[in-house]
Design a protein around this motif. Structure first.
Motif, PDB file in Angstrom:
ATOM      1  N   TYR A 129      49.800  44.541  48.791  1.00 43.31           N
ATOM      2  CA  TYR A 129      48.995  44.927  47.483  1.00 43.31           C
ATOM      3  C   TYR A 129      49.587  44.102  46.481  1.00 43.31           C
ATOM      4  N   SER A 130      51.017  43.733  46.427  1.00 40.52           N
ATOM      5  CA  SER A 130      51.373  42.699  45.481  1.00 40.52           C
ATOM      6  C   SER A 130      50.947  41.424  45.874  1.00 40.52           C
ATOM      7  N   GLU A 131      50.504  41.045  47.189  1.00 37.55           N
ATOM      8  CA  GLU A 131      50.050  39.722  47.583  1.00 37.55           C
ATOM      9  C   GLU A 131      48.415  39.800  46.663  1.00 37.55           C
ATOM     10  N   GLY A 132      47.776  40.927  46.859  1.00 34.76           N
ATOM     11  CA  GLY A 132      46.539  40.855  46.004  1.00 34.76           C
ATOM     12  C   GLY A 132      46.699  40.707  44.645  1.00 34.76           C
ATOM     13  N   VAL A 133      47.687  41.276  43.868  1.00 35.14           N
ATOM     14  CA  VAL A 133      47.937  41.123  42.523  1.00 35.14           C
ATOM     15  C   VAL A 133      48.554  39.936  42.243  1.00 35.14           C
ATOM     16  N   LYS A 134      49.310  39.150  43.001  1.00 36.01           N
ATOM     17  CA  LYS A 134      49.814  37.470  42.569  1.00 36.01           C
ATOM     18  C   LYS A 134      48.636  36.639  42.582  1.00 36.01           C
ATOM     19  N   GLN A 135      47.578  37.024  43.798  1.00 39.33           N
ATOM     20  CA  GLN A 135      46.519  35.884  43.653  1.00 39.33           C
ATOM     21  C   GLN A 135      45.761  36.258  42.718  1.00 39.33           C
ATOM     22  N   ALA A 136      45.366  37.407  42.315  1.00 36.75           N
ATOM     23  CA  ALA A 136      44.609  37.864  40.921  1.00 36.75           C
ATOM     24  C   ALA A 136      45.011  37.175  39.661  1.00 36.75           C
ATOM     25  N   GLN A 137      46.409  37.308  39.475  1.00 38.51           N
ATOM     26  CA  GLN A 137      47.004  36.875  38.183  1.00 38.51           C
ATOM     27  C   GLN A 137      47.165  35.501  38.234  1.00 38.51           C
ATOM     28  N   PHE A 138      47.205  34.684  39.371  1.00 39.16           N
ATOM     29  CA  PHE A 138      46.959  33.505  39.325  1.00 39.16           C
ATOM     30  C   PHE A 138      45.582  32.763  38.726  1.00 39.16           C
ATOM     31  N   LEU A 139      44.582  33.486  39.098  1.00 37.46           N
ATOM     32  CA  LEU A 139      43.399  33.350  38.596  1.00 37.46           C
ATOM     33  C   LEU A 139      43.196  33.579  37.183  1.00 37.46           C
ATOM     34  N   VAL A 140      43.715  34.767  36.732  1.00 38.99           N
ATOM     35  CA  VAL A 140      43.821  34.978  35.390  1.00 38.99           C
ATOM     36  C   VAL A 140      44.370  33.951  34.703  1.00 38.99           C
ATOM     37  N   ASP A 141      45.615  33.439  34.752  1.00 49.08           N
ATOM     38  CA  ASP A 141      46.352  32.383  34.215  1.00 49.08           C
ATOM     39  C   ASP A 141      45.459  31.051  34.443  1.00 49.08           C
ATOM     40  N   LYS A 142      45.174  30.719  35.413  1.00 48.39           N
ATOM     41  CA  LYS A 142      44.637  29.451  35.723  1.00 48.39           C
ATOM     42  C   LYS A 142      43.194  29.236  34.857  1.00 48.39           C
ATOM     43  N   PHE A 143      42.303  30.207  34.982  1.00 49.87           N
ATOM     44  CA  PHE A 143      41.077  30.405  34.166  1.00 49.87           C
ATOM     45  C   PHE A 143      41.087  30.787  32.859  1.00 49.87           C
ATOM     46  N   HIS A 144      42.235  31.024  32.301  1.00 46.15           N
ATOM     47  CA  HIS A 144      42.607  31.677  31.124  1.00 46.15           C
ATOM     48  C   HIS A 144      41.524  32.752  30.500  1.00 46.15           C
ATOM     49  N   LEU A 145      41.557  33.767  31.375  1.00 44.51           N
ATOM     50  CA  LEU A 145      40.489  34.976  31.323  1.00 44.51           C
ATOM     51  C   LEU A 145      40.677  35.621  30.132  1.00 44.51           C
ATOM     52  N   ASP A 146      41.863  35.645  29.574  1.00 48.57           N
ATOM     53  CA  ASP A 146      41.911  36.665  28.355  1.00 48.57           C
ATOM     54  C   ASP A 146      41.385  35.781  27.115  1.00 48.57           C
ATOM     55  N   GLU A 147      41.009  34.489  27.351  1.00 50.34           N
ATOM     56  CA  GLU A 147      40.428  33.523  26.294  1.00 50.34           C
ATOM     57  C   GLU A 147      38.857  33.076  26.446  1.00 50.34           C
ATOM     58  N   GLU A 148      38.610  33.363  27.772  1.00 46.44           N
ATOM     59  CA  GLU A 148      37.221  32.797  28.307  1.00 46.44           C
ATOM     60  C   GLU A 148      36.112  33.553  27.697  1.00 46.44           C
ATOM     61  N   LYS A 149      35.138  32.767  27.147  1.00 45.44           N
ATOM     62  CA  LYS A 149      33.968  33.259  26.531  1.00 45.44           C
ATOM     63  C   LYS A 149      32.675  33.577  27.220  1.00 45.44           C
ATOM     64  N   HIS A 150      32.481  32.700  28.390  1.00 43.49           N
ATOM     65  CA  HIS A 150      31.380  32.881  29.128  1.00 43.49           C
ATOM     66  C   HIS A 150      31.860  33.508  30.504  1.00 43.49           C
ATOM     67  N   SER A 151      30.743  33.820  31.237  1.00 38.57           N
ATOM     68  CA  SER A 151      31.122  34.873  32.562  1.00 38.57           C
ATOM     69  C   SER A 151      31.170  33.616  33.600  1.00 38.57           C
ATOM     70  N   LEU A 152      32.093  34.038  34.507  1.00 36.65           N
ATOM     71  CA  LEU A 152      32.606  33.147  35.637  1.00 36.65           C
ATOM     72  C   LEU A 152      32.085  34.108  36.889  1.00 36.65           C
ATOM     73  N   ASN A 153      31.548  33.422  37.802  1.00 36.56           N
ATOM     74  CA  ASN A 153      31.081  34.244  38.948  1.00 36.56           C
ATOM     75  C   ASN A 153      31.909  33.992  40.169  1.00 36.56           C
ATOM     76  N   VAL A 154      32.265  35.351  40.817  1.00 36.38           N
ATOM     77  CA  VAL A 154      33.375  35.458  41.761  1.00 36.38           C
ATOM     78  C   VAL A 154      32.869  36.122  43.073  1.00 36.38           C
ATOM     79  N   GLU A 155      32.905  35.676  44.173  1.00 35.80           N
ATOM     80  CA  GLU A 155      32.703  36.379  45.205  1.00 35.80           C
ATOM     81  C   GLU A 155      33.679  36.691  46.214  1.00 35.80           C
TER      82      GLU A 155
END
Length: 347
Positions: A129-155
């Protein structure tokens, strides 16, 4: 899974020993035999640790559920005292394990929790579970999702449906990413974001490629379109990112600059090299010796070799009972710490 905060078939690839229990306890090890060499590596570590402690070891790798059940029966009939099982299908072993319990065999579920069975005694695993959290948080930080203005496509390429570890990772990822889907910062042109939509029954390079082709064909992603660009692939499996990259470049005309960000579960030497060279950005490391070692510790305490009780640090609900569990942490590896893990042969 609810967390109370989780050989060639039929032929022993290593030693296959059935000794008198009057001489020493017999430990049976049943692991999958697939393209993920980590199983063979961990099985060898576990066998070595146990034999060094004086146990007789029966170690078998199975290519299918049917063979794994046959192997486990052979071990039970041969006098095994303790079974260590990494299940191919987490819901398919309850019947054979009833036979184990009838013969007073202690059952340890290894890495993957055996579901819907009241006869599992212990569970040893990594914190997936922590593995999934760490991967997702890495994406949040890398793509600056808290500041992102347009949608990113995820699969999502979420691994094996028959493996509850894949579900744990997925749930960890979604615990972080769901708010971004709900706000529209993240989207999916395939509209397949549910776990059961994003998995295959088994998981290897071929099934990952099949799932990827399905997503691309369903979604009509285009490398020259901002709104139809594939930005992120959340993928599970050792060595899967490389096969995904090759599929995109060879079959769909992606160039290096067009490639989406691809996550990958488990760090192999190849992953370290890819990160070192800037071709892969991260992986989640689980020491291949750590889980075998803690399994040996649990077995020593079951057999009272060191006179200490099993000290689980959590428990997982397997659909029937809460299973005493020992969980090991995982580590995210990227360019900032890869030098701590990479060997001279990878430089």
């Amino acid at each position: 899974m609810k967390i109370l905060r989780y050989a060639v078939s039929g032929v022993a690839l290593c030693s296959y020993l059935f000794l008198s229990s009057a001489t020493s306890e017999i430990v049976g090890i049943s692991f999958p035999n697939n393209s993920n060499s980590s199983w063979q590596k961990q099985g060898q570590f576990l066998q070595n640790y146990l034999e060094d402690e004086g146990y007789a070891v029966s170690y078998m790798l199975a290519n299918s559920v049917k063979t794994q059940i046959k192997d486990i029966k052979t071990m039970i009939d041969g006098g095994t005292d303790i079974l260590v099982v990494a299940s191919i299908d987490d819901k398919a072993l309850s019947g054979i394990l009833e036979e184990a319990k009838n013969k007073n065999v202690t059952v340890i579920s290894y890495d993957r929790l055996i579901m819907n069975s009241p006869v599992v005694d212990y569970y040893v695993t990594f914190d997936h579970y922590s593995e999934g959290v760490k991967q997702a948080q890495f994406l949040v930080d890398k793509f600056h999702l808290d500041e992102e203005k347009h949608s990113l496509n995820v699969e999502f390429l979420s691994g094996a449906r028959a493996d509850n570890v894949a579900r744990d990772i997925y749930e960890g990822e979604m615990s972080v990413l769901l708010p971004y889907f709900e706000s529209g910062i993240l989207g999916s042109l395939s509209f397949e974001t549910d776990f059961n939509q994003t998995t295959e029954y088994t998981w290897n390079k071929a099934t990952a490629q099949r799932r990827l082709r399905h997503v691309i064909n369903l979604s009509q992603y285009q490398t020259n379109s901002k709104t139809k660009q594939l930005d992120i692939i959340l993928s599970e499996g050792t060595d899967i990112p490389n096969s995904i990259e090759k599929t995109l470049t060879r079959e769909y005309g992606y160039t290096k600059k067009d490639l989406p960000f691809i996550t990958g579960r488990d760090c192999s030497d190849a992953d370290f090299s890819q990160i070192k060279r800037g071709k892969q950005q991260m992986c989640v490391y689980k020491d291949p010796q750590a889980l075998p070692y803690i399994t040996k510790v649990v077995i020593n305490r079951i057999t009272n070799k060191d006179g200490l009780p099993v000290l689980e640090n959590s428990s997982y609900f397997n659909g029937v009972e809460n299973i005493p569990t020992y969980i090991l942490p995982v580590t995210l590896v990227d360019k900032n710490n890869v030098e701590d893990y990479i060997g001279p042969k990878n430089l």
